[in-house]
Design a protein around this motif. Sequence first.
Motif, mmCIF file in Angstrom:
data_model
loop_
_atom_site.group_PDB
_atom_site.id
_atom_site.type_symbol
_atom_site.label_atom_id
_atom_site.label_comp_id
_atom_site.label_asym_id
_atom_site.label_seq_id
_atom_site.Cartn_x
_atom_site.Cartn_y
_atom_site.Cartn_z
ATOM 1 N N LYS A 119 106.037 19.947 8.852
ATOM 2 C CA LYS A 119 104.726 19.765 8.234
ATOM 3 C C LYS A 119 104.296 18.300 8.233
ATOM 4 O O LYS A 119 103.193 17.952 8.618
ATOM 5 C CB LYS A 119 104.744 20.303 6.791
ATOM 6 N N GLU A 120 105.201 17.439 7.809
ATOM 7 C CA GLU A 120 104.868 16.028 7.687
ATOM 8 C C GLU A 120 104.868 15.352 9.052
ATOM 9 O O GLU A 120 105.832 15.455 9.807
ATOM 10 C CB GLU A 120 105.875 15.328 6.767
ATOM 11 N N ASP A 121 103.782 14.682 9.385
ATOM 12 C CA ASP A 121 103.641 13.891 10.616
ATOM 13 C C ASP A 121 103.452 14.726 11.880
ATOM 14 O O ASP A 121 103.154 14.165 12.935
ATOM 15 C CB ASP A 121 104.846 12.960 10.838
ATOM 16 N N ALA A 122 103.643 16.041 11.820
ATOM 17 C CA ALA A 122 103.597 16.845 13.049
ATOM 18 C C ALA A 122 102.226 16.829 13.702
ATOM 19 O O ALA A 122 102.113 16.823 14.930
ATOM 20 C CB ALA A 122 104.029 18.280 12.758
ATOM 21 N N VAL A 123 101.163 16.836 12.905
ATOM 22 C CA VAL A 123 99.813 16.876 13.471
ATOM 23 C C VAL A 123 99.548 15.617 14.288
ATOM 24 O O VAL A 123 99.078 15.694 15.429
ATOM 25 C CB VAL A 123 98.752 17.039 12.360
ATOM 26 N N GLU A 124 99.853 14.464 13.727
ATOM 27 C CA GLU A 124 99.611 13.220 14.451
ATOM 28 C C GLU A 124 100.520 13.089 15.668
ATOM 29 O O GLU A 124 100.103 12.605 16.722
ATOM 30 C CB GLU A 124 99.783 12.007 13.531
ATOM 31 N N GLU A 125 101.781 13.511 15.523
ATOM 32 C CA GLU A 125 102.701 13.468 16.654
ATOM 33 C C GLU A 125 102.186 14.359 17.790
ATOM 34 O O GLU A 125 102.272 13.987 18.971
ATOM 35 C CB GLU A 125 104.087 13.931 16.224
ATOM 36 N N THR A 126 101.653 15.517 17.426
ATOM 37 C CA THR A 126 101.152 16.447 18.439
ATOM 38 C C THR A 126 99.886 15.915 19.095
ATOM 39 O O THR A 126 99.734 15.997 20.329
ATOM 40 C CB THR A 126 100.895 17.828 17.807
ATOM 41 N N LYS A 127 98.987 15.379 18.309
ATOM 42 C CA LYS A 127 97.777 14.785 18.882
ATOM 43 C C LYS A 127 98.129 13.679 19.870
ATOM 44 O O LYS A 127 97.545 13.589 20.960
ATOM 45 C CB LYS A 127 96.873 14.234 17.773
ATOM 46 N N ASP A 128 99.057 12.830 19.480
ATOM 47 C CA ASP A 128 99.495 11.744 20.363
ATOM 48 C C ASP A 128 100.047 12.306 21.674
ATOM 49 O O ASP A 128 99.762 11.776 22.757
ATOM 50 C CB ASP A 128 100.567 10.893 19.677
ATOM 51 N N ILE A 130 99.398 15.215 23.134
ATOM 52 C CA ILE A 130 98.334 15.795 23.965
ATOM 53 C C ILE A 130 97.560 14.692 24.677
ATOM 54 O O ILE A 130 97.261 14.788 25.883
ATOM 55 C CB ILE A 130 97.379 16.653 23.113
ATOM 56 N N ARG A 131 97.266 13.624 23.961
ATOM 57 C CA ARG A 131 96.566 12.498 24.596
ATOM 58 C C ARG A 131 97.440 11.847 25.675
ATOM 59 O O ARG A 131 96.940 11.462 26.742
ATOM 60 C CB ARG A 131 96.154 11.475 23.535
ATOM 61 N N ASP A 132 98.730 11.740 25.409
ATOM 62 C CA ASP A 132 99.645 11.196 26.412
ATOM 63 C C ASP A 132 99.661 12.070 27.659
ATOM 64 O O ASP A 132 99.629 11.560 28.795
ATOM 65 C CB ASP A 132 101.069 11.111 25.852
ATOM 66 N N HIS A 133 99.750 13.377 27.462
ATOM 67 C CA HIS A 133 99.754 14.289 28.601
ATOM 68 C C HIS A 133 98.492 14.125 29.439
ATOM 69 O O HIS A 133 98.537 14.166 30.675
ATOM 70 C CB HIS A 133 99.874 15.742 28.119
ATOM 71 N N ASN A 134 97.361 13.955 28.777
ATOM 72 C CA ASN A 134 96.103 13.759 29.506
ATOM 73 C C ASN A 134 96.154 12.498 30.365
ATOM 74 O O ASN A 134 95.697 12.492 31.515
ATOM 75 C CB ASN A 134 94.933 13.676 28.526
ATOM 76 N N LYS A 135 96.712 11.424 29.811
ATOM 77 C CA LYS A 135 96.800 10.168 30.564
ATOM 78 C C LYS A 135 97.721 10.322 31.774
ATOM 79 O O LYS A 135 97.420 9.817 32.871
ATOM 80 C CB LYS A 135 97.303 9.053 29.645
ATOM 81 N N ILE A 136 98.838 11.000 31.572
ATOM 82 C CA ILE A 136 99.764 11.230 32.686
ATOM 83 C C ILE A 136 99.088 12.073 33.761
ATOM 84 O O ILE A 136 99.198 11.777 34.962
ATOM 85 C CB ILE A 136 101.052 11.911 32.182
ATOM 86 N N ARG A 137 98.380 13.122 33.343
ATOM 87 C CA ARG A 137 97.646 13.955 34.310
ATOM 88 C C ARG A 137 96.628 13.120 35.083
ATOM 89 O O ARG A 137 96.437 13.321 36.291
ATOM 90 C CB ARG A 137 96.918 15.085 33.580
ATOM 91 N N ASN A 138 95.954 12.219 34.394
ATOM 92 C CA ASN A 138 94.957 11.379 35.079
ATOM 93 C C ASN A 138 95.625 10.539 36.170
ATOM 94 O O ASN A 138 95.049 10.337 37.250
ATOM 95 C CB ASN A 138 94.243 10.482 34.072
ATOM 96 N N GLY A 139 96.828 10.050 35.886
ATOM 97 C CA GLY A 139 97.555 9.296 36.891
ATOM 98 C C GLY A 139 97.926 10.158 38.089
ATOM 99 O O GLY A 139 97.779 9.741 39.252
ATOM 100 N N VAL A 140 98.394 11.361 37.815
ATOM 101 C CA VAL A 140 98.759 12.293 38.889
ATOM 102 C C VAL A 140 97.531 12.654 39.724
ATOM 103 O O VAL A 140 97.588 12.683 40.961
ATOM 104 C CB VAL A 140 99.410 13.557 38.300
ATOM 105 N N LYS A 141 96.424 12.907 39.061
ATOM 106 C CA LYS A 141 95.196 13.261 39.783
ATOM 107 C C LYS A 141 94.694 12.086 40.617
ATOM 108 O O LYS A 141 94.189 12.274 41.735
ATOM 109 C CB LYS A 141 94.121 13.708 38.788
ATOM 110 N N ASN A 212 92.536 18.486 31.449
ATOM 111 C CA ASN A 212 92.909 17.796 30.224
ATOM 112 C C ASN A 212 92.575 18.645 29.002
ATOM 113 O O ASN A 212 91.659 19.464 29.026
ATOM 114 C CB ASN A 212 92.205 16.450 30.131
ATOM 115 N N LYS A 213 93.328 18.420 27.936
ATOM 116 C CA LYS A 213 93.148 19.166 26.696
ATOM 117 C C LYS A 213 92.496 18.286 25.639
ATOM 118 O O LYS A 213 92.727 17.082 25.592
ATOM 119 C CB LYS A 213 94.501 19.652 26.171
ATOM 120 N N ASP A 214 91.696 18.902 24.787
ATOM 121 C CA ASP A 214 91.133 18.209 23.634
ATOM 122 C C ASP A 214 92.143 18.289 22.499
ATOM 123 O O ASP A 214 92.510 19.389 22.062
ATOM 124 C CB ASP A 214 89.808 18.855 23.222
ATOM 125 N N ASP A 215 92.622 17.144 22.025
ATOM 126 C CA ASP A 215 93.695 17.146 21.038
ATOM 127 C C ASP A 215 93.283 17.801 19.725
ATOM 128 O O ASP A 215 94.079 18.524 19.107
ATOM 129 C CB ASP A 215 94.204 15.723 20.789
#
Length: 222
Positions: A119-128, A130-141, A212-215
């Motif tokens: 419960k604690e910190d999971a939302v922010e960790e998950t948002k981070d 998802i945003r990281d995954h988007n950046k990595i995908r942008n590099g791959v693309k 890309n996903k919307d966090d």
Amino acid sequence: EGMWRRAVALQCGPTVRPYGTAQSRALFWRCSSTATATVGAHTKTMGDRDIVDVILEQHDQFRRQFGDLFKLRDNPSGESDKSHREQLTKVWQPLADLLEVHAHAEEKIFYPQLLKKVKEDAVEETKDAIRDHNKIRNGVKGAARAEVGSKEWWDSVEYASKENDEHLDEEEDEGLPDFRKHASVELRRKLGGEFLDFCAKHHGAVGIDTSNKDDKQYIKDN
């Protein structure tokens, strides 16, 4: 050696880090919820796999493959341009595919459970994440749009590598140890099987949505 140190720290706490390699491995076997041994890129297992261990092993695979790729940058073998591009593609394409599959597997299997169990910190960790995954995908693309071996291609590969390194470090410091602490062994093993099944089914990034996903929307949906 890196995977062993991180796995031991995740399971047993950071105080084991000063131990020598042999001691760390012995302690890992006592502490770990699964018995695994990695030899090169191949893993032998006893029983179902803990999803945390599966993710850690793929993290180490990413680090090795990026390292192999950067060793080829200056064409040390003196190959022709065509042969050099073929060498780069041979290393890069499986890595790019696994980056996509790994991110999608985490978003489908790991992070929804992290949100439920931590419960604690999971939302922010998950948002981070998802945003990281988007950046990595942008590099791959970006690499996919450029000629292999060109400056533009290397710029995109370096961007993907940098963002991936930061993501792995954050996940290993936050999400993975949090999940190990709060999720049962049974759940972690069940999810490990699902994660490996997903990766096998989508090997080569077959059938993967690379958009890309919307966090914020991801949090709402999970």
